[in-house]
Design an enzyme around this catalytic site. Structure first.
Site, mmCIF file in Angstrom:
data_model
loop_
_atom_site.group_PDB
_atom_site.id
_atom_site.type_symbol
_atom_site.label_atom_id
_atom_site.label_comp_id
_atom_site.label_asym_id
_atom_site.label_seq_id
_atom_site.Cartn_x
_atom_site.Cartn_y
_atom_site.Cartn_z
ATOM 1 N N ASN A 185 -7.932 1.822 9.692
ATOM 2 C CA ASN A 185 -6.649 2.183 10.291
ATOM 3 C C ASN A 185 -6.838 2.242 11.802
ATOM 4 O O ASN A 185 -7.658 3.036 12.286
ATOM 5 C CB ASN A 185 -6.180 3.553 9.805
ATOM 6 C CG ASN A 185 -5.702 3.531 8.371
ATOM 7 O OD1 ASN A 185 -5.807 2.528 7.678
ATOM 8 N ND2 ASN A 185 -5.177 4.660 7.906
ATOM 9 N N GLU A 231 -7.848 8.580 6.240
ATOM 10 C CA GLU A 231 -8.117 9.175 7.550
ATOM 11 C C GLU A 231 -8.667 10.601 7.482
ATOM 12 O O GLU A 231 -8.008 11.564 7.907
ATOM 13 C CB GLU A 231 -6.853 9.135 8.409
ATOM 14 C CG GLU A 231 -6.350 7.731 8.659
ATOM 15 C CD GLU A 231 -5.186 7.661 9.635
ATOM 16 O OE1 GLU A 231 -4.841 6.538 10.041
ATOM 17 O OE2 GLU A 231 -4.624 8.716 10.012
ATOM 18 N N TYR A 272 -4.766 1.591 15.859
ATOM 19 C CA TYR A 272 -3.501 1.404 16.549
ATOM 20 C C TYR A 272 -3.643 0.987 18.004
ATOM 21 O O TYR A 272 -2.788 0.290 18.536
ATOM 22 C CB TYR A 272 -2.678 2.696 16.473
ATOM 23 C CG TYR A 272 -2.118 2.980 15.102
ATOM 24 C CD1 TYR A 272 -0.818 2.629 14.765
ATOM 25 C CD2 TYR A 272 -2.902 3.589 14.125
ATOM 26 C CE1 TYR A 272 -0.298 2.880 13.495
ATOM 27 C CE2 TYR A 272 -2.401 3.843 12.852
ATOM 28 C CZ TYR A 272 -1.101 3.479 12.547
ATOM 29 O OH TYR A 272 -0.602 3.722 11.286
ATOM 30 N N GLU A 281 7.209 11.226 10.272
ATOM 31 C CA GLU A 281 5.939 11.012 10.957
ATOM 32 C C GLU A 281 5.253 12.342 11.286
ATOM 33 O O GLU A 281 4.957 12.658 12.434
ATOM 34 C CB GLU A 281 6.153 10.166 12.219
ATOM 35 C CG GLU A 281 6.303 8.683 11.948
ATOM 36 C CD GLU A 281 5.047 8.043 11.379
ATOM 37 O OE1 GLU A 281 3.947 8.625 11.538
ATOM 38 O OE2 GLU A 281 5.152 6.971 10.764
ATOM 39 N N HIS A 341 -3.294 11.144 0.724
ATOM 40 C CA HIS A 341 -2.780 10.911 2.074
ATOM 41 C C HIS A 341 -2.234 12.235 2.611
ATOM 42 O O HIS A 341 -1.049 12.386 2.859
ATOM 43 C CB HIS A 341 -1.708 9.823 2.068
ATOM 44 C CG HIS A 341 -1.480 9.193 3.405
ATOM 45 N ND1 HIS A 341 -1.541 7.830 3.626
ATOM 46 C CD2 HIS A 341 -1.181 9.733 4.612
ATOM 47 C CE1 HIS A 341 -1.297 7.562 4.895
ATOM 48 N NE2 HIS A 341 -1.056 8.708 5.518
ATOM 49 N N GLU A 369 -3.905 0.078 8.051
ATOM 50 C CA GLU A 369 -2.794 0.507 8.910
ATOM 51 C C GLU A 369 -2.961 -0.088 10.293
ATOM 52 O O GLU A 369 -4.076 -0.164 10.823
ATOM 53 C CB GLU A 369 -2.728 2.037 9.061
ATOM 54 C CG GLU A 369 -2.147 2.766 7.876
ATOM 55 C CD GLU A 369 -1.998 4.271 8.143
ATOM 56 O OE1 GLU A 369 -1.755 4.651 9.317
ATOM 57 O OE2 GLU A 369 -2.128 5.048 7.190
ATOM 58 N N ARG A 394 0.846 -1.185 0.000
ATOM 59 C CA ARG A 394 0.000 0.000 0.000
ATOM 60 C C ARG A 394 0.890 1.247 0.000
ATOM 61 O O ARG A 394 1.730 1.423 0.885
ATOM 62 C CB ARG A 394 -0.906 0.014 1.242
ATOM 63 C CG ARG A 394 -1.810 1.228 1.256
ATOM 64 C CD ARG A 394 -2.491 1.477 2.587
ATOM 65 N NE ARG A 394 -3.067 2.821 2.567
ATOM 66 C CZ ARG A 394 -3.287 3.579 3.614
ATOM 67 N NH1 ARG A 394 -2.978 3.142 4.829
ATOM 68 N NH2 ARG A 394 -3.786 4.789 3.481
#
Length: 545
Positions: free
Chosen positions: A312, A173, A314, A435, A126, A378, A80
Protein backbone atom coordinates in the site's frame (compact mmCIF):
# COMPACT_ATOMS: atom_id res chain seq x y z
CA UNK A 1 7.13 3.02 -40.36
CA UNK A 2 4.83 1.15 -37.98
CA UNK A 3 4.55 2.37 -34.40
CA UNK A 4 6.23 0.09 -31.82
CA UNK A 5 3.89 -2.41 -30.16
CA UNK A 6 2.80 -1.43 -26.64
CA UNK A 7 4.26 -3.84 -24.09
CA UNK A 8 1.43 -5.15 -21.96
CA UNK A 9 0.92 -6.61 -18.52
CA UNK A 10 0.58 -10.41 -18.56
CA UNK A 11 -2.76 -12.19 -18.73
CA UNK A 12 -2.67 -13.28 -15.08
CA UNK A 13 -2.06 -9.74 -13.76
CA UNK A 14 -4.89 -8.75 -11.39
CA UNK A 15 -6.40 -5.28 -11.46
CA UNK A 16 -9.45 -3.80 -9.87
CA UNK A 17 -10.47 -1.49 -7.06
CA UNK A 18 -10.26 -1.71 -3.27
CA UNK A 19 -12.50 -0.92 -0.30
CA UNK A 20 -12.81 -1.81 3.40
CA UNK A 21 -15.85 -2.99 5.33
CA UNK A 22 -16.21 -0.22 7.92
CA UNK A 23 -15.58 2.47 5.31
CA UNK A 24 -18.45 1.45 3.02
CA UNK A 25 -20.93 -0.93 4.65
CA UNK A 26 -22.83 1.13 7.21
CA UNK A 27 -25.72 -0.82 8.81
CA UNK A 28 -23.61 -1.12 11.95
CA UNK A 29 -26.51 -2.44 14.02
CA UNK A 30 -28.05 -4.63 11.34
CA UNK A 31 -27.81 -8.33 10.51
CA UNK A 32 -26.45 -9.46 13.86
CA UNK A 33 -23.26 -7.40 13.64
CA UNK A 34 -21.50 -6.54 16.90
CA UNK A 35 -19.69 -3.31 17.57
CA UNK A 36 -16.16 -2.68 16.37
CA UNK A 37 -13.73 -0.29 18.06
CA UNK A 38 -14.56 2.30 15.40
CA UNK A 39 -18.31 2.42 16.11
CA UNK A 40 -18.21 4.46 19.31
CA UNK A 41 -14.77 6.00 18.73
CA UNK A 42 -15.99 7.83 15.61
CA UNK A 43 -18.86 9.31 17.62
CA UNK A 44 -16.56 10.92 20.19
CA UNK A 45 -16.28 14.71 19.73
CA UNK A 46 -13.22 15.70 17.73
CA UNK A 47 -12.26 12.22 16.54
CA UNK A 48 -13.35 12.84 12.93
CA UNK A 49 -12.82 16.10 11.06
CA UNK A 50 -16.46 16.51 10.12
CA UNK A 51 -17.91 14.97 13.29
CA UNK A 52 -19.48 12.10 11.34
CA UNK A 53 -19.35 8.35 11.93
CA UNK A 54 -19.62 5.11 9.98
CA UNK A 55 -23.22 4.18 10.78
CA UNK A 56 -24.29 4.70 7.15
CA UNK A 57 -21.06 5.24 5.19
CA UNK A 58 -21.89 4.41 1.54
CA UNK A 59 -24.72 2.09 2.64
CA UNK A 60 -23.05 -0.79 0.82
CA UNK A 61 -24.41 -3.45 3.17
CA UNK A 62 -27.86 -2.67 1.74
CA UNK A 63 -26.73 -1.66 -1.74
CA UNK A 64 -24.24 -4.47 -2.38
CA UNK A 65 -26.12 -5.76 -5.41
CA UNK A 66 -26.10 -2.32 -7.02
CA UNK A 67 -22.41 -1.91 -6.21
CA UNK A 68 -21.76 -5.31 -7.74
CA UNK A 69 -23.47 -4.26 -10.97
CA UNK A 70 -21.39 -1.10 -11.07
CA UNK A 71 -18.18 -3.07 -10.56
CA UNK A 72 -19.21 -5.40 -13.37
CA UNK A 73 -19.96 -2.46 -15.66
CA UNK A 74 -16.41 -1.20 -15.01
CA UNK A 75 -15.09 -4.49 -16.34
CA UNK A 76 -12.58 -5.05 -13.53
CA UNK A 77 -10.69 -8.32 -13.21
CA UNK A 78 -10.63 -8.45 -9.38
CA UNK A 79 -12.06 -6.65 -6.35
CA UNK A 80 -10.36 -6.20 -3.01
CA UNK A 81 -12.69 -5.86 -0.02
CA UNK A 82 -12.53 -6.66 3.67
CA UNK A 83 -14.66 -8.77 5.97
CA UNK A 84 -15.96 -7.26 9.20
CA UNK A 85 -14.81 -9.48 12.07
CA UNK A 86 -17.75 -8.36 14.21
CA UNK A 87 -20.23 -9.30 11.46
CA UNK A 88 -18.87 -12.84 11.48
CA UNK A 89 -18.33 -13.19 15.26
CA UNK A 90 -20.16 -10.29 16.94
CA UNK A 91 -18.28 -10.65 20.25
CA UNK A 92 -15.09 -11.63 18.47
CA UNK A 93 -13.82 -14.51 20.61
CA UNK A 94 -13.05 -18.14 19.88
CA UNK A 95 -15.78 -19.28 22.25
CA UNK A 96 -18.34 -16.71 21.08
CA UNK A 97 -21.23 -17.50 18.69
CA UNK A 98 -20.79 -17.19 14.92
CA UNK A 99 -23.35 -14.98 13.18
CA UNK A 100 -24.98 -16.86 10.26
CA UNK A 101 -26.39 -13.64 8.78
CA UNK A 102 -22.91 -12.17 8.51
CA UNK A 103 -21.53 -15.32 6.91
CA UNK A 104 -24.38 -15.36 4.40
CA UNK A 105 -23.87 -11.71 3.49
CA UNK A 106 -20.25 -12.20 2.47
CA UNK A 107 -20.95 -15.58 0.90
CA UNK A 108 -23.64 -14.07 -1.33
CA UNK A 109 -21.37 -11.20 -2.26
CA UNK A 110 -18.53 -13.55 -3.19
CA UNK A 111 -20.90 -15.61 -5.31
CA UNK A 112 -22.07 -12.44 -7.00
CA UNK A 113 -18.51 -11.42 -7.85
CA UNK A 114 -17.75 -14.83 -9.32
CA UNK A 115 -20.95 -14.82 -11.36
CA UNK A 116 -19.66 -11.63 -12.98
CA UNK A 117 -16.21 -13.10 -13.55
CA UNK A 118 -14.65 -10.89 -10.85
CA UNK A 119 -11.98 -12.50 -8.66
CA UNK A 120 -12.49 -11.83 -4.91
CA UNK A 121 -9.39 -10.58 -3.06
CA UNK A 122 -10.23 -10.61 0.63
CA UNK A 123 -8.75 -8.76 3.60
CA UNK A 124 -9.48 -10.39 6.96
CA UNK A 125 -8.62 -7.41 9.16
CA UNK A 126 -8.89 -3.77 8.08
CA UNK A 127 -8.74 -2.05 11.51
CA UNK A 128 -12.22 -2.94 12.82
CA UNK A 129 -11.45 -5.01 15.93
CA UNK A 130 -14.58 -6.24 17.76
CA UNK A 131 -15.16 -3.84 20.66
CA UNK A 132 -15.88 -6.78 22.97
CA UNK A 133 -12.29 -8.03 22.65
CA UNK A 134 -10.85 -4.62 23.44
CA UNK A 135 -13.09 -4.43 26.50
CA UNK A 136 -12.46 -8.03 27.54
CA UNK A 137 -8.67 -8.09 27.58
CA UNK A 138 -7.20 -5.06 25.82
CA UNK A 139 -7.39 -6.35 22.26
CA UNK A 140 -4.08 -6.16 20.38
CA UNK A 141 -2.18 -5.43 23.61
CA UNK A 142 -2.80 -8.97 24.88
CA UNK A 143 -0.77 -11.36 22.73
CA UNK A 144 -1.91 -14.65 24.23
CA UNK A 145 -5.61 -13.92 23.81
CA UNK A 146 -5.69 -11.92 20.58
CA UNK A 147 -3.56 -14.40 18.63
CA UNK A 148 -5.94 -17.22 19.51
CA UNK A 149 -9.07 -15.20 18.76
CA UNK A 150 -7.77 -13.76 15.49
CA UNK A 151 -6.62 -17.19 14.29
CA UNK A 152 -10.04 -18.63 15.12
CA UNK A 153 -11.75 -15.82 13.20
CA UNK A 154 -9.48 -16.50 10.23
CA UNK A 155 -10.34 -20.21 10.43
CA UNK A 156 -14.06 -19.44 10.32
CA UNK A 157 -13.51 -17.37 7.16
CA UNK A 158 -11.31 -19.99 5.51
CA UNK A 159 -13.99 -22.60 6.17
CA UNK A 160 -16.87 -20.43 4.98
CA UNK A 161 -15.33 -18.77 1.92
CA UNK A 162 -12.07 -20.51 1.05
CA UNK A 163 -13.64 -22.78 -1.54
CA UNK A 164 -14.17 -19.63 -3.64
CA UNK A 165 -11.61 -17.12 -2.31
CA UNK A 166 -8.07 -17.75 -3.60
CA UNK A 167 -6.40 -14.52 -2.45
CA UNK A 168 -6.24 -13.61 1.24
CA UNK A 169 -4.73 -10.66 3.10
CA UNK A 170 -4.39 -11.26 6.82
CA UNK A 171 -3.91 -7.73 8.16
CA UNK A 172 -4.05 -4.36 6.43
CA UNK A 173 -1.34 -1.82 7.31
CA UNK A 174 -0.19 -2.95 10.77
CA UNK A 175 1.90 0.26 11.01
CA UNK A 176 -1.32 2.29 11.07
CA UNK A 177 -2.98 -0.03 13.58
CA UNK A 178 -0.05 0.29 15.97
CA UNK A 179 1.07 3.90 15.51
CA UNK A 180 -2.21 5.68 14.84
CA UNK A 181 -4.28 3.57 17.24
CA UNK A 182 -1.82 3.15 20.13
CA UNK A 183 0.82 5.85 19.60
CA UNK A 184 -0.66 9.03 18.19
CA UNK A 185 -4.16 8.16 19.34
CA UNK A 186 -5.91 9.47 16.24
CA UNK A 187 -7.39 6.10 15.20
CA UNK A 188 -9.43 3.68 17.29
CA UNK A 189 -8.97 2.71 20.05
CA UNK A 190 -7.28 6.11 20.45
CA UNK A 191 -4.65 5.26 23.07
CA UNK A 192 -1.78 7.71 23.51
CA UNK A 193 0.52 9.31 26.06
CA UNK A 194 -1.02 12.62 25.00
CA UNK A 195 -3.64 13.15 27.71
CA UNK A 196 -5.46 15.72 25.59
CA UNK A 197 -6.31 12.82 23.29
CA UNK A 198 -6.66 9.86 25.60
CA UNK A 199 -6.88 9.17 29.34
CA UNK A 200 -4.97 5.93 28.76
CA UNK A 201 -1.99 4.68 26.80
CA UNK A 202 1.79 4.77 26.60
CA UNK A 203 3.10 5.88 23.21
CA UNK A 204 6.64 4.82 24.08
CA UNK A 205 5.79 1.13 24.49
CA UNK A 206 2.33 0.16 23.27
CA UNK A 207 2.81 0.65 19.50
CA UNK A 208 5.79 -1.73 19.48
CA UNK A 209 3.91 -4.31 21.54
CA UNK A 210 0.88 -4.09 19.25
CA UNK A 211 3.04 -4.31 16.13
CA UNK A 212 4.72 -7.44 17.46
CA UNK A 213 1.39 -9.04 18.33
CA UNK A 214 -0.02 -8.24 14.89
CA UNK A 215 2.89 -10.07 13.28
CA UNK A 216 2.47 -13.12 15.51
CA UNK A 217 -1.29 -13.23 14.85
CA UNK A 218 -0.71 -12.90 11.10
CA UNK A 219 1.85 -15.70 11.14
CA UNK A 220 -0.35 -18.07 13.12
CA UNK A 221 -3.26 -17.61 10.72
CA UNK A 222 -0.95 -18.23 7.76
CA UNK A 223 0.34 -21.43 9.36
CA UNK A 224 -3.23 -22.58 9.86
CA UNK A 225 -4.18 -21.79 6.26
CA UNK A 226 -1.13 -23.48 4.77
CA UNK A 227 -1.51 -26.63 6.83
CA UNK A 228 -5.28 -27.10 6.91
CA UNK A 229 -6.77 -25.26 3.94
CA UNK A 230 -4.28 -24.53 1.17
CA UNK A 231 -3.74 -28.19 0.19
CA UNK A 232 -7.40 -28.42 -0.84
CA UNK A 233 -8.32 -24.78 -1.58
CA UNK A 234 -5.09 -23.86 -3.35
CA UNK A 235 -5.10 -20.14 -2.54
CA UNK A 236 -2.43 -17.58 -1.68
CA UNK A 237 -2.13 -15.67 1.58
CA UNK A 238 -0.08 -12.73 2.78
CA UNK A 239 0.05 -9.47 4.69
CA UNK A 240 -0.23 -5.97 3.20
CA UNK A 241 2.03 -3.18 4.46
CA UNK A 242 1.82 0.57 4.04
CA UNK A 243 4.96 2.54 3.30
CA UNK A 244 5.92 5.37 0.98
CA UNK A 245 9.14 5.97 -0.87
CA UNK A 246 11.72 7.91 1.14
CA UNK A 247 14.04 9.98 -1.04
CA UNK A 248 17.09 11.79 0.39
CA UNK A 249 16.52 15.52 0.67
CA UNK A 250 19.86 16.08 -1.06
CA UNK A 251 23.23 14.34 -1.56
CA UNK A 252 24.36 14.95 2.01
CA UNK A 253 25.41 11.55 3.47
CA UNK A 254 23.38 12.24 6.62
CA UNK A 255 20.22 12.66 4.55
CA UNK A 256 20.97 9.56 2.48
CA UNK A 257 21.26 7.63 5.74
CA UNK A 258 18.10 9.29 7.07
CA UNK A 259 16.10 8.07 4.07
CA UNK A 260 17.09 4.48 4.86
CA UNK A 261 16.25 4.98 8.53
CA UNK A 262 12.81 6.21 7.52
CA UNK A 263 12.29 3.13 5.34
CA UNK A 264 13.34 0.90 8.24
CA UNK A 265 10.63 2.32 10.51
CA UNK A 266 7.93 2.69 7.85
CA UNK A 267 8.41 -0.64 6.04
CA UNK A 268 11.22 -2.69 7.56
CA UNK A 269 9.44 -2.85 10.94
CA UNK A 270 7.11 -5.48 9.44
CA UNK A 271 8.71 -6.51 6.15
CA UNK A 272 12.10 -7.44 7.59
CA UNK A 273 10.70 -10.00 10.08
CA UNK A 274 8.33 -11.49 7.48
CA UNK A 275 10.81 -11.74 4.60
CA UNK A 276 14.23 -11.66 6.31
CA UNK A 277 13.55 -13.07 9.77
CA UNK A 278 14.49 -10.17 12.06
CA UNK A 279 13.70 -6.56 12.96
CA UNK A 280 15.84 -3.87 11.27
CA UNK A 281 19.11 -3.18 13.09
CA UNK A 282 18.38 0.56 13.23
CA UNK A 283 15.04 -0.08 14.99
CA UNK A 284 16.78 -2.26 17.55
CA UNK A 285 19.36 0.47 18.19
CA UNK A 286 16.72 3.18 18.67
CA UNK A 287 14.14 1.24 20.68
CA UNK A 288 16.39 -1.20 22.55
CA UNK A 289 14.38 -3.16 25.12
CA UNK A 290 11.12 -1.41 24.14
CA UNK A 291 11.09 -3.49 20.94
CA UNK A 292 9.72 -6.93 21.85
CA UNK A 293 11.87 -9.93 21.00
CA UNK A 294 10.57 -12.87 19.02
CA UNK A 295 10.77 -16.25 20.70
CA UNK A 296 12.42 -18.94 18.55
CA UNK A 297 8.98 -20.42 17.82
CA UNK A 298 7.52 -17.02 16.88
CA UNK A 299 10.25 -16.05 14.43
CA UNK A 300 10.09 -19.51 12.86
CA UNK A 301 6.42 -18.77 12.12
CA UNK A 302 6.86 -15.14 11.08
CA UNK A 303 9.74 -15.63 8.63
CA UNK A 304 8.43 -16.49 5.15
CA UNK A 305 4.82 -16.08 6.34
CA UNK A 306 3.64 -14.24 3.22
CA UNK A 307 3.28 -15.66 -0.28
CA UNK A 308 3.73 -12.17 -1.75
CA UNK A 309 4.49 -8.58 -0.75
CA UNK A 310 1.26 -6.64 -0.24
CA UNK A 311 2.12 -3.00 -0.99
CA UNK A 312 0.00 0.00 0.00
CA UNK A 313 1.66 3.24 -1.09
CA UNK A 314 0.55 6.75 -1.94
CA UNK A 315 3.38 9.26 -2.04
CA UNK A 316 7.09 10.06 -1.75
CA UNK A 317 8.74 11.97 1.09
CA UNK A 318 11.96 13.95 1.02
CA UNK A 319 13.83 12.66 4.07
CA UNK A 320 16.42 14.62 6.02
CA UNK A 321 18.24 14.02 9.28
CA UNK A 322 17.24 15.78 12.46
CA UNK A 323 13.63 14.79 13.00
CA UNK A 324 12.32 13.97 16.46
CA UNK A 325 9.35 11.74 15.52
CA UNK A 326 10.27 8.24 16.66
CA UNK A 327 7.52 6.69 14.52
CA UNK A 328 9.31 8.13 11.47
CA UNK A 329 12.69 6.86 12.63
CA UNK A 330 13.65 10.33 13.95
CA UNK A 331 13.66 11.57 10.37
CA UNK A 332 12.15 14.83 9.13
CA UNK A 333 9.70 14.53 6.21
CA UNK A 334 9.11 17.34 3.72
CA UNK A 335 7.77 17.92 0.21
CA UNK A 336 9.79 21.11 -0.28
CA UNK A 337 12.99 20.70 -2.27
CA UNK A 338 16.19 22.58 -1.39
CA UNK A 339 15.34 25.11 -4.14
CA UNK A 340 11.94 25.82 -2.56
CA UNK A 341 9.80 24.03 -5.16
CA UNK A 342 7.27 21.37 -4.26
CA UNK A 343 7.84 17.72 -5.06
CA UNK A 344 4.50 17.36 -6.86
CA UNK A 345 0.81 18.25 -6.99
CA UNK A 346 -0.66 18.68 -3.51
CA UNK A 347 -3.58 16.45 -2.54
CA UNK A 348 -6.37 17.29 -0.11
CA UNK A 349 -4.42 15.52 2.66
CA UNK A 350 -1.31 17.28 3.89
CA UNK A 351 0.71 14.03 3.76
CA UNK A 352 0.18 13.35 0.04
CA UNK A 353 1.74 14.77 -3.12
CA UNK A 354 1.90 13.25 -6.58
CA UNK A 355 5.35 11.92 -7.51
CA UNK A 356 5.16 8.83 -9.78
CA UNK A 357 8.94 8.44 -10.01
CA UNK A 358 8.86 7.47 -6.34
CA UNK A 359 6.32 4.73 -7.04
CA UNK A 360 8.73 3.10 -9.50
CA UNK A 361 11.65 3.51 -7.11
CA UNK A 362 9.73 1.85 -4.28
CA UNK A 363 8.75 -1.10 -6.47
CA UNK A 364 12.41 -1.61 -7.34
CA UNK A 365 13.53 -1.26 -3.72
CA UNK A 366 11.05 -3.84 -2.44
CA UNK A 367 11.77 -6.30 -5.23
CA UNK A 368 15.54 -6.11 -4.79
CA UNK A 369 15.44 -6.28 -0.99
CA UNK A 370 12.75 -8.88 -0.37
CA UNK A 371 12.76 -10.82 -3.68
CA UNK A 372 9.04 -11.54 -3.41
CA UNK A 373 6.26 -10.96 -5.99
CA UNK A 374 4.47 -7.67 -5.31
CA UNK A 375 0.71 -7.08 -5.15
CA UNK A 376 -0.05 -3.33 -5.10
CA UNK A 377 -3.12 -3.46 -2.90
CA UNK A 378 -3.67 0.30 -2.45
CA UNK A 379 -2.61 3.42 -4.35
CA UNK A 380 -4.60 6.60 -4.81
CA UNK A 381 -5.08 10.35 -4.61
CA UNK A 382 -7.53 12.74 -2.91
CA UNK A 383 -8.18 15.84 -5.02
CA UNK A 384 -7.78 19.03 -3.04
CA UNK A 385 -11.14 20.61 -2.15
CA UNK A 386 -13.10 17.97 -4.03
CA UNK A 387 -15.75 17.63 -1.34
CA UNK A 388 -16.72 21.29 -1.81
CA UNK A 389 -16.95 21.23 -5.61
CA UNK A 390 -20.15 21.01 -7.66
CA UNK A 391 -20.82 17.57 -9.11
CA UNK A 392 -19.89 18.53 -12.67
CA UNK A 393 -16.45 19.64 -11.49
CA UNK A 394 -15.92 16.68 -9.18
CA UNK A 395 -16.43 14.19 -12.01
CA UNK A 396 -13.65 15.80 -14.04
CA UNK A 397 -10.98 14.86 -11.48
CA UNK A 398 -7.96 15.87 -13.51
CA UNK A 399 -5.45 15.74 -10.65
CA UNK A 400 -6.46 12.16 -9.85
CA UNK A 401 -6.31 11.19 -13.54
CA UNK A 402 -2.80 12.67 -13.74
CA UNK A 403 -1.82 10.76 -10.60
CA UNK A 404 -2.95 7.45 -12.07
CA UNK A 405 -1.44 8.30 -15.45
CA UNK A 406 1.90 8.63 -13.67
CA UNK A 407 1.65 5.54 -11.45
CA UNK A 408 0.38 3.24 -14.21
CA UNK A 409 3.23 4.35 -16.48
CA UNK A 410 5.68 3.75 -13.62
CA UNK A 411 4.11 0.34 -12.99
CA UNK A 412 4.48 -0.70 -16.63
CA UNK A 413 8.07 0.51 -16.73
CA UNK A 414 8.93 -1.32 -13.50
CA UNK A 415 7.55 -4.57 -14.92
CA UNK A 416 8.81 -4.36 -18.51
CA UNK A 417 12.02 -2.37 -18.15
CA UNK A 418 13.21 -3.08 -14.60
CA UNK A 419 12.06 -6.70 -14.32
CA UNK A 420 10.08 -6.19 -11.11
CA UNK A 421 7.61 -9.02 -10.53
CA UNK A 422 4.35 -7.13 -9.93
CA UNK A 423 1.23 -9.28 -9.90
CA UNK A 424 -1.62 -6.88 -9.11
CA UNK A 425 -2.73 -3.25 -8.91
CA UNK A 426 -5.74 -2.12 -6.84
CA UNK A 427 -6.31 1.66 -6.84
CA UNK A 428 -7.92 3.11 -3.72
CA UNK A 429 -10.80 3.42 -3.85
CA UNK A 430 -13.81 2.07 -5.72
CA UNK A 431 -16.06 4.56 -3.91
CA UNK A 432 -15.71 7.76 -1.97
CA UNK A 433 -16.18 6.57 1.60
CA UNK A 434 -15.63 7.08 5.31
CA UNK A 435 -11.94 8.01 5.48
CA UNK A 436 -11.42 7.25 9.15
CA UNK A 437 -10.30 10.35 11.10
CA UNK A 438 -11.00 12.52 8.04
CA UNK A 439 -14.64 11.48 8.03
CA UNK A 440 -16.24 12.16 4.66
CA UNK A 441 -14.41 15.40 3.87
CA UNK A 442 -11.59 13.59 2.07
CA UNK A 443 -12.50 11.69 -1.09
CA UNK A 444 -10.29 9.00 -2.64
CA UNK A 445 -12.94 7.34 -4.81
CA UNK A 446 -12.86 6.89 -8.57
CA UNK A 447 -16.64 6.87 -8.11
CA UNK A 448 -18.33 9.90 -6.58
CA UNK A 449 -20.88 9.17 -3.85
CA UNK A 450 -23.62 11.67 -3.06
CA UNK A 451 -24.00 10.90 0.63
CA UNK A 452 -27.48 12.43 0.78
CA UNK A 453 -28.94 10.14 -1.92
CA UNK A 454 -26.25 7.40 -2.05
CA UNK A 455 -26.14 7.76 -5.83
CA UNK A 456 -22.85 6.77 -7.47
CA UNK A 457 -21.27 8.68 -10.36
CA UNK A 458 -18.15 7.43 -12.16
CA UNK A 459 -15.37 10.02 -12.32
CA UNK A 460 -12.95 10.55 -15.19
CA UNK A 461 -10.33 8.65 -13.18
CA UNK A 462 -12.47 5.50 -13.31
CA UNK A 463 -12.81 5.84 -17.05
CA UNK A 464 -9.09 6.48 -17.44
CA UNK A 465 -8.14 3.34 -15.49
CA UNK A 466 -10.67 1.16 -17.30
CA UNK A 467 -9.34 2.27 -20.67
CA UNK A 468 -5.70 2.05 -19.59
CA UNK A 469 -6.03 -1.59 -18.59
CA UNK A 470 -7.83 -2.37 -21.82
CA UNK A 471 -4.88 -0.94 -23.68
CA UNK A 472 -2.06 -2.32 -21.53
CA UNK A 473 -3.23 -5.75 -20.36
CA UNK A 474 -3.14 -8.97 -22.37
CA UNK A 475 -6.40 -10.15 -20.80
CA UNK A 476 -7.96 -7.38 -18.68
CA UNK A 477 -11.11 -9.29 -17.71
CA UNK A 478 -11.43 -12.46 -15.64
CA UNK A 479 -12.11 -15.50 -17.81
CA UNK A 480 -12.51 -18.33 -15.31
CA UNK A 481 -15.71 -20.33 -15.57
CA UNK A 482 -18.09 -20.16 -12.64
CA UNK A 483 -19.34 -23.58 -11.45
CA UNK A 484 -23.00 -23.98 -12.34
CA UNK A 485 -24.08 -24.32 -8.73
CA UNK A 486 -22.55 -20.90 -8.00
CA UNK A 487 -24.28 -19.02 -10.83
CA UNK A 488 -26.84 -16.63 -9.41
CA UNK A 489 -30.03 -15.38 -11.06
CA UNK A 490 -30.12 -11.77 -12.28
CA UNK A 491 -29.74 -9.24 -9.49
CA UNK A 492 -32.98 -7.74 -8.25
CA UNK A 493 -32.88 -4.17 -7.06
CA UNK A 494 -34.24 -2.70 -3.88
CA UNK A 495 -37.34 -0.58 -4.20
CA UNK A 496 -35.73 2.07 -2.00
CA UNK A 497 -35.30 5.40 -3.72
CA UNK A 498 -31.76 5.60 -2.34
CA UNK A 499 -30.69 2.52 -4.30
CA UNK A 500 -30.85 4.16 -7.73
CA UNK A 501 -27.32 4.38 -9.07
CA UNK A 502 -26.38 6.66 -11.92
CA UNK A 503 -23.97 4.94 -14.30
CA UNK A 504 -24.70 7.10 -17.28
CA UNK A 505 -21.06 8.07 -17.69
CA UNK A 506 -19.54 4.58 -17.58
CA UNK A 507 -18.88 4.29 -21.32
CA UNK A 508 -15.17 4.49 -22.01
CA UNK A 509 -14.79 4.83 -25.74
CA UNK A 510 -17.54 2.21 -26.14
CA UNK A 511 -20.90 3.85 -26.77
CA UNK A 512 -22.37 0.46 -27.78
CA UNK A 513 -24.33 -0.29 -24.58
CA UNK A 514 -27.27 -2.42 -23.52
CA UNK A 515 -29.83 -1.73 -20.81
CA UNK A 516 -30.96 -4.40 -18.38
CA UNK A 517 -34.72 -4.86 -18.41
CA UNK A 518 -35.20 -5.50 -14.70
CA UNK A 519 -35.17 -2.61 -12.27
CA UNK A 520 -34.31 1.01 -12.98
CA UNK A 521 -32.24 1.65 -16.16
CA UNK A 522 -28.65 0.55 -15.62
CA UNK A 523 -26.23 0.52 -18.52
CA UNK A 524 -23.49 -2.05 -18.91
CA UNK A 525 -21.06 -2.66 -21.74
CA UNK A 526 -22.41 -5.05 -24.35
CA UNK A 527 -19.14 -6.97 -24.49
CA UNK A 528 -19.15 -7.52 -20.75
CA UNK A 529 -22.82 -8.51 -20.91
CA UNK A 530 -22.11 -11.07 -23.62
CA UNK A 531 -19.14 -12.47 -21.70
CA UNK A 532 -21.29 -12.93 -18.60
CA UNK A 533 -23.96 -14.80 -20.60
CA UNK A 534 -21.27 -16.93 -22.25
CA UNK A 535 -19.76 -17.84 -18.90
CA UNK A 536 -23.14 -18.89 -17.55
CA UNK A 537 -23.90 -21.02 -20.61
CA UNK A 538 -20.45 -22.62 -20.56
CA UNK A 539 -20.73 -23.39 -16.87
CA UNK A 540 -24.11 -25.07 -17.37
CA UNK A 541 -22.80 -27.10 -20.30
CA UNK A 542 -19.75 -28.18 -18.30
CA UNK A 543 -21.94 -29.16 -15.37
CA UNK A 544 -24.28 -31.21 -17.60
CA UNK A 545 -21.35 -33.19 -19.00
Amino acid sequence: MAAPETRKLPADFLWGFATASFQIEGSTGVGGRGKSIWDDFAKLPGKTLDGKDGDVATDSYRLWKEDLELLASYGIKSYRFSISWSRIIPLGGRDDPINPEGVKFYSDFIDGLLAHGIIPFVTLYHWDLPQALHDRYGGWLNKDEIVKDYTHYAKVCFEAFGDRVKYWLTINEPWCVAVLGYGRGVFAPGRSSDRTRSPEGDSSTEPWIVGHNLLVAHANSVKLYREKFKPKQGGQIGITLNGDWEMPYDDNPENIEAAQHALDFAIGWYADPVYLGHYPQYMREVLQDRLPQFTPDEIALVKDSSDFYGMNTYTTNLARAGGDDEFQGNVDYTFTRPDGTQLGTQAHCAWLQDYPQGFRSLLNYLWKKYKTPIFVTENGFAVKGENDMPLEQVLVDTDRVNYFRGTTAALLAAVNEDGVDVKAYFPWSFLDNFEWADGYSTRFGVTYVDYETQKRYPKESAKFLIQWFKDHHEQPLAQKLVPAEQVKPPVERSDSSTSDISTAKVSVGEPDLVTLKSGPPVKVKKAAFRRTIARVVNAIVAFCK
